[in-house]
Each structure stands twice: as C-alpha cells, then as structure tokens.
Write a protein that holds these residues in place. Structure first.
Motif, mmCIF file in Angstrom:
data_model
loop_
_atom_site.group_PDB
_atom_site.id
_atom_site.type_symbol
_atom_site.label_atom_id
_atom_site.label_comp_id
_atom_site.label_asym_id
_atom_site.label_seq_id
_atom_site.Cartn_x
_atom_site.Cartn_y
_atom_site.Cartn_z
ATOM 1 N N TYR A 94 16.823 -22.703 -25.150
ATOM 2 C CA TYR A 94 15.719 -22.357 -24.256
ATOM 3 C C TYR A 94 15.800 -20.888 -23.871
ATOM 4 N N ASN B 56 15.380 -31.835 -20.990
ATOM 5 C CA ASN B 56 15.245 -30.778 -21.989
ATOM 6 C C ASN B 56 15.742 -31.336 -23.323
ATOM 7 N N ASP C 255 10.642 -29.026 -24.373
ATOM 8 C CA ASP C 255 10.834 -27.635 -24.804
ATOM 9 C C ASP C 255 10.502 -27.411 -26.275
ATOM 10 N N ILE D 60 12.873 -27.053 -28.946
ATOM 11 C CA ILE D 60 13.770 -26.052 -29.501
ATOM 12 C C ILE D 60 13.786 -26.195 -31.019
ATOM 13 N N MET E 291 8.631 -20.835 -25.199
ATOM 14 C CA MET E 291 9.672 -19.980 -24.629
ATOM 15 C C MET E 291 9.572 -18.535 -25.109
#
Length: 340
Positions: free
Chosen positions: A78, A251, A279, A281, A298
């Motif tokens: 993140y 997350n 998120d 990722i 992000m």
C-alpha cells in the motif's frame, strides 16, 4: 472548556471566528486575507497571550525543495505504491524525495515529521491513516501549523482531522461495495479481520461494510489484529469455528494471510469460505485463488498529494477524494448450501 498551557494558533482561530488557515495568514502577514480581519485576529491573539513559534518563523526562506514522505512501512505494498506515485510526480517537477518510515504510533510519526522539519525540508507528505479520535491528532496538527507558518507545504493521505490539504481514499464506499457483494451472494454470517479499531481507515471501512450488509439476518463479527499478513492469519484463527461463510480482510495483506490460514485448515475458497480484501495490491491477482478486493488507487493518491503541495497556498484546506472499484475474482462466491 478552558485549555491548559500556552494558547495555540487554533485557539486564536476559534476565538476570532476564522479558519486556522486564515489565522495563520493573519499572524504571518500572508496574502488572501483582508486587513480588517487580519487586525481582528492579531487583536484576539494579543488578548489571549498567543506567542508565535519563532523557531518556525526563522526557517522561512531557508527551506529546500525536497519532498519529505512519511509512511508507516515502506515494505507494505500500500505504501510502496503511494511512494511510487509521489516519486513519479516529484521527478517530473525536478524534485527529490526523502522517505521516512514511522512506526504505527503517533509519537513515532510526529518524531519523523519533526526530523524532516529540522532538515529544512520544504514540503511534507504524510501517508497513512490518522485516528478516529481527533484529539489524538492534536500534537501533529500543532506541528504542521508551525511548519506552514514557516512557509512549508503539507499534504496528507487518508487523514480527516489535520488542518492541511488532504487526499481522501474512498474507504467508506469501498466498504459498502464489499459488503453488498457478499450480501448479494447470500452470505449472512461474515467475519471481518480489522486493523487497530482507533484508525479512521478501519472505522470508515467497517462503517461501509455495515451499510453494505444492512439486511435482515446479516451478522458481522469483527476482530482486531495488526494491519499485516500475520494479523490476517491471527484473525482467521480467531474467527474459525464460528459458523462463518465469508471473511473480509481490511487490507489485501491481511486477506492473503487469511487465505494462508484457511489453506492450513483444508478449508476451500470460495466453496467453503469466501475471502475479500481491500486495496488491490499487485499480488492480489496472482494468489490462489485470485483475490476479490476493492481497488484503491494508491499510485494516483501519491500523485494527487504532490499536486496539492505544488499548488499555491490556500486559506482553506483542500481535499481530493478518490474513487474505488470492486474487482471480483475467484476468492468469493455463494455460500455452500446448508445440509438438511
């Protein structure tokens, strides 16, 4: 209620009936405020006995164009994605970036910010959740006000209560999307592995999940662990055996830990347990099964933060609100039929 100790600029602003930014401009002689209002603010400051931070004032004109970036953990995808966005935009502006890593505590974060200030860094970006209790942000708020009085620029990412420009992730609505997705699949007993409950990111995402699952018969069970893969593993262990059909990690690192723990117990995903994260990722699409998650931009947030500190100073803090996207992959599906 009367405050203890020496009056602060925020006390002057409240007594004068102006914003913190306007009070700052009045005391520093900045533009964008009428002479009458400036005189009024300075009169109130004198009545209260407010003394400007002369050390901060002394830095004015001596700040370097380097951008200081404070993150909680640069190894966390993140924060590394945010840092990549900051560095990309800073490079285009011929600015260098100095990264400082703070532990996930107010004291550590404030220490890193003050260290950057002592190095005469001209701009500071703070990435990472603040606290749902605004009082826990007060010391940071005071430090940043002093810094901006000295001519410094500040932007924060994911913070609600600091009197500076902010980039705000779409955490609440992302939570709504995740909760609604699971409810529409038919899940009624859903576990949530959250980070520390006092963080506003956690509070926003849980509030969104509750809104998205606000249907008769849906029950959320929330446990709090570290905002890490290991926290996800510990949270999954805590939730197993409670009759759940889905677990949400707040997350993706936590969600990947949840997947790992379920694998250790031979629990099939999504046939026996759905798992969803937040998120998106880089590795979220590559784990097995690929992770359903709410994508938070992000990299873009890092770029937005740089754009804020490059803008001319404003009387009022500005915000850039980002969007989200629910990415449905193989880790979520309908709950298994109940045996009769």
């Amino acid at each position: 209620m009367k405050r203890e100790g020496a009056p602060r600029l925020i006390d002057v602003a409240e007594a004068a009936g102006v914003s913190l930014a306007s009070a700052s401009r009045a005391m520093s002689g900045g533009s964008g405020i009428s002479p009458e209002v400036a005189a009024h603010v300075r009169g109130i400051a004198q009545q209260l006995g407010y003394e400007p931070n002369m050390h901060a004032r002394g830095l004015a004109g001596g700040l370097v164009p380097t951008i200081g970036l404070v993150v909680h953990e640069i190894g966390d995808p993140y924060f590394s994605d945010i840092a990549s966005g900051v560095i990309r935009s800073a490079t285009l502006e011929n600015r260098s970036v100095q990264i400082a890593q703070a532990e996930r505590t107010p004291d550590s974060e404030l220490a890193q910010v003050k260290s950057l200030m002592r190095q005469r860094i001209g701009s500071i970006i703070i990435a990472g959740s603040g606290y749902a209790d605004s009082q826990r942000e007060q010391r940071m708020s005071d430090a940043l006000v002093d810094f901006t009085l000295a001519g410094g620029r500040v932007a924060v990412i994911g913070r609600h209560y600091l009197p500076v420009d902010a980039v705000l992730p779409d955490n609440h609505r992302a939570g709504v999307s995740v909760g609604r997705h699971l409810a529409e699949l038919g899940h009624r007993r859903i576990g949530v592995v959250a980070g520390p409950l006092e963080l506003n990111t956690v509070a926003d995402r849980i509030a969104g999940l509750r809104e998205g699952t606000d249907e008769p018969g849906v029950e959320l069970t929330v446990v709090s662990q570290a905002f890490t893969r290991e926290g996800g593993i510990a949270g999954a262990r805590e939730l197993l055996g409670r009759g759940l059909t889905a677990i949400v990690g707040l997350n993706d690192a936590m969600a990947i830990g949840i997947l790992s723990e379920l694998r250790q117990h031979g629990i099939r995903v999504p046939e026996e347990m759905s798992v969803v994260g937040f998120d998106d990722i880089a590795v979220a699409a590559d784990v097995a099964p690929a992770l359903t998650t709410a994508r938070i931009p992000m990299f873009d947030m890092g770029q937005h933060a740089v754009s804020l500190i490059l803008r001319p100073a404003s009387d009022e803090p500005r915000t850039i609100a980002t969007s989200h996207e629910l990415i449905i992959r193989q880790s979520s599906g309908p709950p298994a039929p109940v045996a009769i």
